[in-house]
Design a protein around this motif. Structure first.
Motif, mmCIF file in Angstrom:
data_model
loop_
_atom_site.group_PDB
_atom_site.id
_atom_site.type_symbol
_atom_site.label_atom_id
_atom_site.label_comp_id
_atom_site.label_asym_id
_atom_site.label_seq_id
_atom_site.Cartn_x
_atom_site.Cartn_y
_atom_site.Cartn_z
ATOM 1 N N ARG A 192 98.903 48.693 -5.046
ATOM 2 C CA ARG A 192 99.098 48.304 -6.448
ATOM 3 C C ARG A 192 100.436 48.817 -6.962
ATOM 4 O O ARG A 192 101.144 48.108 -7.679
ATOM 5 C CB ARG A 192 97.951 48.876 -7.284
ATOM 6 N N ARG A 193 100.761 50.058 -6.569
ATOM 7 C CA ARG A 193 102.039 50.628 -6.981
ATOM 8 C C ARG A 193 103.205 49.829 -6.399
ATOM 9 O O ARG A 193 104.190 49.551 -7.094
ATOM 10 C CB ARG A 193 102.110 52.088 -6.523
ATOM 11 N N GLU A 195 103.113 46.732 -5.497
ATOM 12 C CA GLU A 195 103.129 45.438 -6.176
ATOM 13 C C GLU A 195 103.813 45.548 -7.538
ATOM 14 O O GLU A 195 104.616 44.678 -7.913
ATOM 15 C CB GLU A 195 101.697 44.928 -6.344
ATOM 16 N N GLN A 196 103.505 46.625 -8.275
ATOM 17 C CA GLN A 196 104.146 46.824 -9.575
ATOM 18 C C GLN A 196 105.646 47.053 -9.416
ATOM 19 O O GLN A 196 106.451 46.536 -10.197
ATOM 20 C CB GLN A 196 103.502 48.019 -10.286
ATOM 21 N N THR A 197 106.021 47.816 -8.370
ATOM 22 C CA THR A 197 107.444 48.045 -8.116
ATOM 23 C C THR A 197 108.144 46.746 -7.764
ATOM 24 O O THR A 197 109.251 46.457 -8.242
ATOM 25 C CB THR A 197 107.621 49.063 -6.980
ATOM 26 N N ASP A 199 107.207 43.717 -8.571
ATOM 27 C CA ASP A 199 107.299 42.896 -9.784
ATOM 28 C C ASP A 199 108.446 43.375 -10.667
ATOM 29 O O ASP A 199 109.200 42.551 -11.210
ATOM 30 C CB ASP A 199 105.979 42.965 -10.566
ATOM 31 N N ALA A 200 108.571 44.694 -10.802
ATOM 32 C CA ALA A 200 109.644 45.230 -11.644
ATOM 33 C C ALA A 200 111.015 44.885 -11.077
ATOM 34 O O ALA A 200 111.931 44.512 -11.815
ATOM 35 C CB ALA A 200 109.496 46.752 -11.782
#
Length: 547
Positions: A192-193, A195-197, A199-200
């Motif tokens: 998840r981390r 994926e968030q990175t 996306d960012a």
């Protein structure tokens, strides 16, 4: 079973477990009472039977109402111990040893929640109670009751042992499951981390990124791509209208089968395909599109990624630059043509002095060359891929180089640079002498312009059976490896040159190499920063007998 002093949820869980462990015995006792009431009504009236049954239901009530989560762990063992006593009294009141089977419930409870000590205690206590009840009831003297007195304790011992072993195995499996769950939760958190990175990162760049599966369905898209699509349409597979695409000329429609997205979905990789989005007369954007295929574990097409970059400003800037150069070139032709006309008229005057005629001839010759250079500049900045006009005749490369050195001598002397021609032997070939002179002039001019004060420029002319080779070596500022790969691109100027006061357009070497290649040869460079550069011109020799 553990003390749940850690929190309300843990206490509630413990209290629920205590009640659930007691409930099967209460249900079995109720069923026994019903059966005895039908089969032997007199048994139900036996005080011992009633006392035993009452004891079981009282323990059940205690299991339901006592806040066991607030008590220490050993207090919970009171309930199965009380159950064993109640079952023993119940069995003694019914005068039926088979009632002792109900002891299996507290035995299982103690073996499950109190480990090895609970197993030993439950097996020993159940056997002792059975034998004591039999002794008090006098059934130990009944031969028919002896097998039951042996088999039932042994059976309960087996039940206690199996329950303990299964409980231990279940605890180990539960620990493993919890460990795996912890690892899985950690992996999920990291994924998840990431994926968030991702996306960012994708949403922070100024180019569009879209990923798709093997069926062309969009699986990932950043905000830049979505903004672009929102402005001009929807991609393939999204159910919306497709944006109209035009080719690099901004006029030719891109066919459906040649659209970049369609090509990418088919598994084709490409780089910097230029398309225009938007209708003529409206707001339009130029997009540079690149695509790469994602290969699956077995080598199959597993989708791909397409990157879209807005290059409208770059293309418009290049177009504006080319328009400006073309306009300047066109404007320079008019006064230069006038100069040439007056020079020709002056040369036609037979009354001028020979010295003046010589100077006018030099001016006329260089004006012709300047006009040709302006034409080349115009050609170089044209949107179409024009070729320079060539006129092939017999010529001598050594003579061409010598004339060029003489013409550049004054410029070299101003900076203290020595020009040296290594060979003076004729090297004949069929070529466009004017264009080859332009090549040598460009190379010599650069070698002088970018040389050090009091440096050297050496020009060597050699020949093989098939080629004439000219090398121009200088002691100048040199070029890095990366700059050498871009040197012949239009408008390219090295970093050190851009920071200096030396002027230039970045077109000379591009035109020079085009001239050499139109002769069937090539122009190459080797260089070292701070040491100098060496340019090599290789031109094929053709039809030597014509010279």
């Amino acid at each position: 079973m553990t003390n749940a002093a850690g929190g309300p949820a843990g206490r509630a869980s413990l209290e629920r477990a205590v009640f659930q462990s007691q409930l099967p015995l209460a249900a079995a006792a109720l069923l026994l009472i019903c059966v005895e009431f039908v089969v032997q009504p007199s048994v139900v009236a036996n005080p011992l039977f009633v006392a035993g049954a009452t004891g079981i239901f009282v323990v059940t009530a205690l299991a339901a109402v006592v806040p066991w989560g607030l008590l220490k762990r050993p207090w919970v063992a009171v309930l199965p111990a009380a159950d064993m006593l109640a079952v023993t009294v119940l069995g003694h009141g019914s005068t039926d040893l088979t009632t002792g089977v109900l002891l299996a419930f507290p035995v299982i409870w103690l073996s499950t929640y109190f480990g090895f000590a609970g197993t030993i205690a439950s097996a020993g206590a159940s056997a002792a109670l059975i034998w004591v009840a039999a002794a008090l009831g006098g059934s130990v003297h009944d031969e028919t009751a002896v097998p039951g007195l042996i088999v039932l304790p042994v059976t309960l011992t087996f039940i206690a042992t199996v329950t303990y072993l299964r409980s231990k195995r279940s605890a180990a499996q539960l620990g493993l499951v919890r460990q795996q769950a912890t690892l899985l939760e950690g992996a999920h958190h990291r994924a998840r981390r990431q994926e968030q990175t991702l996306d960012a990162v994708l949403n922070s760049v100024d180019f569009g990124v879209v990923a798709f599966d093997s069926q062309g369905r969009e699986t990932l898209a950043n905000s830049t791509y979505r903004l672009l699509i929102t402005q001009f349409g929807r991609p393939v597979g999204s159910g919306g209208a497709l944006p109209t695409l035009y080719g690099p000329d901004r006029k030719t429609l891109v066919p459906e089968e040649e659209r970049p997205y369609r090509q990418a979905v088919l598994g084709r990789a490409f780089d910097d395909v230029i398309v225009w989005v938007g209708e003529p007369g409206e707001r339009r954007k130029a997009l540079s599109v690149s695509a790469r295929q994602i290969v699956g574990p077995h080598g199959q097409n597993d989708g791909g990624i397409m990157v879209t970059r807005d290059v409208t400003r770059e293309i418009n800037a290049i177009q504006a630059r080319d328009d400006l150069v073309a306009s300047v070139s066109h404007e320079l032709r008019t006064p230069l043509t006038s100069i040439l006309g007056y020079l020709e008229l002056a040369l036609d005057d037979e009354t001028i002095a020979p010295k003046t005629r010589a100077m006018l001839t030099v001016a006329s010759t260089n004006s012709d060359r300047l006009l040709a250079l302006i034409a080349d500049l115009f050609t170089a900045t044209s949107a179409s891929d024009h070729s320079l006009l060539m006129s092939f005749t017999g010529c001598d490369m050594t003579e061409i180089v010598g004339d060029s050195i003489k013409a550049q001598q004054l410029l070299a002397e101003q900076r203290g640079i020595t020009l040296e021609l290594v060979t003076h032997a004729p090297h004949l070939l069929v070529a466009d002498g004017f264009r080859l002179r332009q090549v040598i002039d460009n190379l010599l001019t650069n070698s002088i312009k970018y040389n050090k004060e009091n440096g050297d420029v050496t020009v060597a002319v050699t020949a093989t059976s098939t080629d004439v080779i000219v090398t121009v070596t200088d002691t100048g500022i040199g070029l890095s490896d990366e700059e050498q790969t871009q040197l012949f691109e239009r408008y390219f100027r090295a970093e050190s040159v851009r920071k200096s006061s030396i002027h230039g357009s970045g077109l000379g070497l591009s035109i020079t190499r085009d001239i050499v290649r139109q002769h069937g040869g090539d122009l190459t460079v080797t260089s070292e920063l701070g040491v100098g550069s060496k340019f090599t011109v290789r031109v094929p020799v053709e039809h030597l007998e014509l010279a």
